[in-house]
Write an enzyme that holds these catalytic residues in place. Sequence first.
Site, PDB file in Angstrom:
ATOM      1  N   SER A 283       0.441  -1.445  -0.153  1.00  0.00           N
ATOM      2  CA  SER A 283      -0.142   0.088  -0.200  1.00  0.00           C
ATOM      3  C   SER A 283       0.679   1.205   0.240  1.00  0.00           C
ATOM      4  O   SER A 283       0.418   2.406  -0.494  1.00  0.00           O
ATOM      5  CB  SER A 283      -1.126  -0.457   1.459  1.00  0.00           C
ATOM      6  OG  SER A 283      -1.975   1.211   0.905  1.00  0.00           O
TER       7      SER A 283
ATOM      8  N   ALA B  41       3.649   6.142   3.924  1.00  0.00           N
ATOM      9  CA  ALA B  41       3.109   4.761   4.499  1.00  0.00           C
ATOM     10  C   ALA B  41       1.951   4.329   5.415  1.00  0.00           C
ATOM     11  O   ALA B  41       0.734   5.434   4.633  1.00  0.00           O
ATOM     12  CB  ALA B  41       3.437   5.455   6.076  1.00  0.00           C
ATOM     13  N   ASP B  42       1.775   3.487   5.395  1.00  0.00           N
ATOM     14  CA  ASP B  42       0.405   3.074   6.147  1.00  0.00           C
ATOM     15  C   ASP B  42       0.289   2.106   7.150  1.00  0.00           C
ATOM     16  O   ASP B  42       1.660   1.818   7.904  1.00  0.00           O
ATOM     17  CB  ASP B  42      -0.015   1.557   4.624  1.00  0.00           C
ATOM     18  CG  ASP B  42      -1.684   1.950   4.788  1.00  0.00           C
ATOM     19  OD1 ASP B  42      -2.986   2.205   5.435  1.00  0.00           O
ATOM     20  OD2 ASP B  42      -2.118   1.548   3.568  1.00  0.00           O
ATOM     21  N   THR B  43      -1.124   2.292   8.147  1.00  0.00           N
ATOM     22  CA  THR B  43      -0.961   1.392   9.117  1.00  0.00           C
ATOM     23  C   THR B  43      -2.351   0.101   8.516  1.00  0.00           C
ATOM     24  O   THR B  43      -3.255   0.719   7.364  1.00  0.00           O
ATOM     25  CB  THR B  43      -0.767   1.799  10.349  1.00  0.00           C
ATOM     26  OG1 THR B  43      -2.651   2.605   9.961  1.00  0.00           O
ATOM     27  CG2 THR B  43      -0.204   3.048  10.486  1.00  0.00           C
TER      28      THR B  43
END
Length: 104
Positions: free
Chosen positions: A81, A101-103
């Site tokens: 992602s 960034a991703d979570t």
Amino acid sequence: MNLQSRPEFVYQPSRFNHLKFRSESLQLSKHAIHLVLASNSPRRRQLLEAAGYDFVVRPPDESVEPEISDQHAPDELVARSSFLKAKHVAEQLDSGLVLAADTV
């Protein structure tokens, strides 16, 4: 673009451990590199501001989000992602260093 068809994309967090930049070290041929945050996250903005970075915010389109499936481990999904978000924003720029960034 389907990353599954690109076997050269392998997430390896240890490859990036040495990348610790301060804003004054982002220089290229006597011209500052523009840092671009590919995120709408207020928290990510806040973290970069607190660290003293100069940056612009260019969030990716929501259509860039990959589908969540059982075929990917959480760390692979986050890396994929983040890569797609950074790629989407970078394709719209002439220059700059894109941070995404991703979570999960």
